[in-house]
Design an enzyme around this catalytic site. Structure first.
Site, short mmCIF file in Angstrom:
data_model
loop_
_atom_site.label_atom_id
_atom_site.label_comp_id
_atom_site.label_asym_id
_atom_site.label_seq_id
_atom_site.Cartn_x
_atom_site.Cartn_y
_atom_site.Cartn_z
N GLY A 1 -4.54 -4.24 -3.80
CA GLY A 1 -5.71 -3.04 -4.10
C GLY A 1 -4.92 -1.80 -4.43
N HIS A 2 -4.78 -1.63 -5.74
CA HIS A 2 -4.14 -0.52 -6.45
C HIS A 2 -5.03 0.85 -6.52
CE1 HIS A 2 -0.53 -3.11 -7.30
NE2 HIS A 2 -0.85 -3.44 -6.36
N ASP B 1 0.81 -1.07 -0.08
CA ASP B 1 -0.03 0.08 0.11
C ASP B 1 0.72 1.19 -0.08
OD1 ASP B 1 -2.37 -1.47 0.01
OD2 ASP B 1 -2.20 -1.78 2.31
N GLN C 1 1.72 -6.04 -3.59
CA GLN C 1 2.23 -6.02 -2.21
C GLN C 1 3.57 -5.17 -1.89
OE1 GLN C 1 1.39 -9.24 -3.53
NE2 GLN C 1 -0.74 -8.54 -3.12
N LYS D 1 1.66 2.22 -4.89
CA LYS D 1 2.48 2.02 -6.14
C LYS D 1 1.32 2.25 -7.34
CE LYS D 1 2.40 -2.15 -4.46
NZ LYS D 1 1.89 -1.85 -3.01
P1 GDP Z 1 -0.92 0.48 -3.58
O1 GDP Z 1 -1.47 -0.84 -3.16
O2 GDP Z 1 0.56 0.57 -3.20
O3 GDP Z 1 -1.17 0.93 -4.79
O4 GDP Z 1 -1.58 1.60 -2.65
P2 GDP Z 1 -3.22 1.52 -2.11
O5 GDP Z 1 -3.93 2.14 -3.18
O6 GDP Z 1 -3.71 0.44 -1.41
O7 GDP Z 1 -2.95 2.84 -1.08
C1 GDP Z 1 -2.41 4.19 -1.14
C2 GDP Z 1 -3.67 5.05 -1.04
O8 GDP Z 1 -3.03 6.39 -0.99
C3 GDP Z 1 -4.52 5.53 -2.11
O9 GDP Z 1 -5.87 5.76 -1.44
C4 GDP Z 1 -4.05 6.62 -2.72
O10 GDP Z 1 -5.23 7.25 -3.23
C5 GDP Z 1 -3.58 7.18 -1.72
N1 GDP Z 1 -2.61 8.29 -2.03
C6 GDP Z 1 -1.64 8.00 -2.96
N2 GDP Z 1 -0.62 9.08 -3.03
C7 GDP Z 1 -1.10 10.04 -1.95
C8 GDP Z 1 -0.54 11.01 -1.53
O11 GDP Z 1 0.35 11.53 -1.85
N3 GDP Z 1 -1.26 11.90 -0.60
C9 GDP Z 1 -2.43 11.24 0.05
N4 GDP Z 1 -2.91 11.89 1.15
N5 GDP Z 1 -2.87 9.81 -0.58
C10 GDP Z 1 -2.29 9.43 -1.48
P1 IMO Z 2 -1.10 -4.06 -2.54
O1 IMO Z 2 -0.65 -4.58 -3.81
C1 IMO Z 2 -1.04 -4.43 1.87
C2 IMO Z 2 -0.89 -8.58 3.29
C3 IMO Z 2 -2.22 -8.94 4.36
C4 IMO Z 2 -1.70 -9.86 5.33
C5 IMO Z 2 -0.28 -10.53 4.55
C6 IMO Z 2 -0.84 -12.02 3.86
O2 IMO Z 2 -2.14 -3.35 -2.37
O3 IMO Z 2 0.01 -3.24 -1.67
P2 IMO Z 2 -2.30 -12.60 1.85
O4 IMO Z 2 -3.65 -12.36 1.51
O5 IMO Z 2 -1.42 -12.12 0.62
O6 IMO Z 2 -1.85 -14.10 1.82
O7 IMO Z 2 -2.02 -11.84 3.18
O8 IMO Z 2 -0.10 -9.75 3.35
N1 IMO Z 2 -0.82 -8.04 2.18
C7 IMO Z 2 -1.03 -7.10 1.90
N2 IMO Z 2 -0.92 -5.58 2.65
N3 IMO Z 2 -0.93 -4.38 0.68
C8 IMO Z 2 -1.21 -5.39 -0.28
O9 IMO Z 2 -1.20 -5.46 -1.63
C9 IMO Z 2 -1.45 -6.86 0.36
N4 IMO Z 2 -1.67 -7.95 0.07
C10 IMO Z 2 -1.36 -8.87 0.81
O10 IMO Z 2 -2.85 -8.00 4.87
O11 IMO Z 2 -1.00 -9.38 6.34
MG MG Z 3 -2.91 -1.55 -1.88
#
Ligand code: GDP
Ligand code: IMO
Ligand code: MG
Length: 427
Positions: A40-41, A13, A226, A16
């Site tokens: 979840g991106h 998270d 991840q 990316k």
């Molecule tokens: P990923 O899994 O690495 O793609 O990240 P996620 O989407 O799960 O979580 C990142 C969250 O941060 C999302 O809700 C984005 O919309 C939000 N986000 C991304 N860049 C920024 C930032 O610079 N500032 C803030 N406040 N939110 C951001």
């Molecule tokens: P993105 O791509 C954050 C974590 C789960 C748990 C561990 C194992 O959005 O960054 P799993 O279901 O993969 O066997 O769970 O890994 N986990 C993540 N945490 N971002 C993710 O993906 C994750 N995908 C799995 O919360 O701790």
């Molecule tokens: Mg994510």
């Protein structure tokens, strides 16, 4: 050669999705190569928010081909659900999406098994996303119960093998959970053959496709899922995911040698988060942690769980950067740290009175790690409108300089908000 990889250096998270979207127009093909719908991106552009789990972020941009490579595990129902949702929002998904026939398939018994196994760990539960990801990868390694996308198109042998597998899965699950409701192989076969028919136009040998594309000079963008610290081999085992989610996974997941990649970008949050169980040395179980969670909207994209929040851990992220071999950093969610009096960065651990800058290999050592902090002044100004490095307050620049220094890598991208526009490229 101008292919790029985007890798999370923490526990996932890191935002990316935003970086991949940002870089998409400098590339021709976006490749997801590991993980499944545990990811979840999020992408925010033109006032719209998209959350992608299995589909590469490239599907949002016209003219880009998105590839789901062999190392991904695919739940076809979830996959088709995502395609349908995008189509409802007028995002075209057609021959711009390719899926590897080598990718493994997640079945209902994978999800059922994971629920039973997680429950059996009680307070030591990994805290997985419950998507059957780990159990599918386990069957892939075991081979006996494994099924790949290509198998769905060999209908007779598919039905026969599934029937055999389901008998064994029912026995296993009943042994673990006496009132387990038996799965019906014929029903699952029909359901999955229906999915296969819909997915047929997308399923192909993506490895040959990527090799040909490289020979034609096409630019690839690898979308990590991840983060490095969740890597099955190199992360905080057993509190990890079940694939090589550091840079180490690019080659094995995609079939493309890393020597074809000219730029490895390590994505970090300006602080640290973690979802699920496992040690987290810089975790803040206090009002500052809650403040970061509130301001950063730190709730899981996939499961909605509150994310655990803490200070930036340069021991952990530095290790993530080294195993992933990143050239530079993208520092995300920097805006979330505004309004704090002071900021801390973990520069070393103390374990049993000994100071170390190495990330421990055993989970019990990591649990004992006491962070050694460097304290920096906060900036107490809204930075979400800043678009030039020189316009940041001095304290913000000092914080970025500290991260670059301790991580030993330049900060090339800075993000101050979810929107594509809220990005600063350092020169
Ligand atoms: P990923 O899994 O690495 O793609 O990240 P996620 O989407 O799960 O979580 C990142 C969250 O941060 C999302 O809700 C984005 O919309 C939000 N986000 C991304 N860049 C920024 C930032 O610079 N500032 C803030 N406040 N939110 C951001
Ligand atoms: P993105 O791509 C954050 C974590 C789960 C748990 C561990 C194992 O959005 O960054 P799993 O279901 O993969 O066997 O769970 O890994 N986990 C993540 N945490 N971002 C993710 O993906 C994750 N995908 C799995 O919360 O701790
Ligand atoms: Mg994510």
């Amino acid at each position: 050669m101008s292919s790029t990889a985007v890798i999370g250096l923490q526990w996932g998270d890191e935002a990316k999705g935003k970086i991949v979207d940002l870089l998409t127009d400098q590339h021709d093909i976006v490749v997801r190569y590991q993980g499944g719908n545990n990811a979840g991106h999020t992408v925010v552009c033109n006032g719209q928010t998209y959350k992608l789990s299995l589909l590469p972020v490239g599907v949002l941009r016209p003219g880009i081909v998105s590839v789901v490579a062999p190392g991904v595990v695919i739940n076809p129902r979830a996959f088709l659900g995502e395609i349908d949702q995008l189509r409802e929002r007028n995002v075209p998904v057609g021959d711009n999406l390719l899926v590897s026939d080598r990718a493994h398939v997640v079945f209902p018994y994978h999800v059922a098994e994971e629920a039973v196994l997680e429950k059996s760990r009680k307070s030591d539960a990994i805290g997985t996303t419950m998507r059957g990801i780990g159990t599918c990868y386990r069957d892939k390694a075991g081979r006996t119960h494994a099924m790949r996308m290509g198998d769905l198109y060999h209908v007779d042998s598919f039905r026969q093998r599934l029937a055999e597998i389901v008998i064994q899965k029912n026995q296993l699950l009943t042994a673990l959970l006496p009132d387990f409701q038996q799965l019906d192989a014929a029903k699952i076969a029909e359901e999955y053959l229906g999915y296969a028919a819909r997915l047929a136009p997308h399923v192909t040998d993506t490895t040959s496709y990527l090799h040909t594309a490289l020979a034609q000079g096409k630019r690839l963008l690898f979308e990590g899922a991840q983060g490095s610290l969740l890597d099955i081999d190199h992360g905080s085992f057993p509190y990890v995911t079940s694939s090589n989610s550091s840079g180490c996974g690019i080659h094995n997941g995609s079939g493309v040698p890393e020597r074809n990649i000219s730029r490895m970008i390590g994505v970090v949050k300006a602080y640290t988060t973690r979802v699920g169980g496992g040690p987290f040395p810089t975790e803040l179980n206090n009002s500052i942690g809650q403040h970061i969670r509130d301001v950063g909207k730190e709730y899981g994209t996939v499961t909605g769980r509150p994310r655990r929040c803490g200070w930036f851990d340069a021991v952990a992220a530095g290790y993530g950067g080294r195993i992933s071999g990143v050239d530079c950093l993208a520092v995300m969610l920097l805006d979330v740290l505004s309004q704090l009096d002071e900021l801390k960065v973990c520069v070393a651990y103390e374990i049993r009175g000994e100071r170390t800058i190495n990330f421990p290999s055993h989970v019990e050592e990591l649990m004992l790690a006491q962070p050694v902090y460097r304290t920096l002044p906060g900036w107490k100004t809204d930075i979400s409108h800043v678009r030039k490095l020189g316009d940041f307050p001095g304290a913000t620049r000092a914080y970025l300089d500290t991260l670059a220094e301790i991580m030993g890598r330049p900060v090339e991208i800075i993000s101050v908000g979810p929107d594509r526009e809220q990005t600063i490229l350092a020169d």
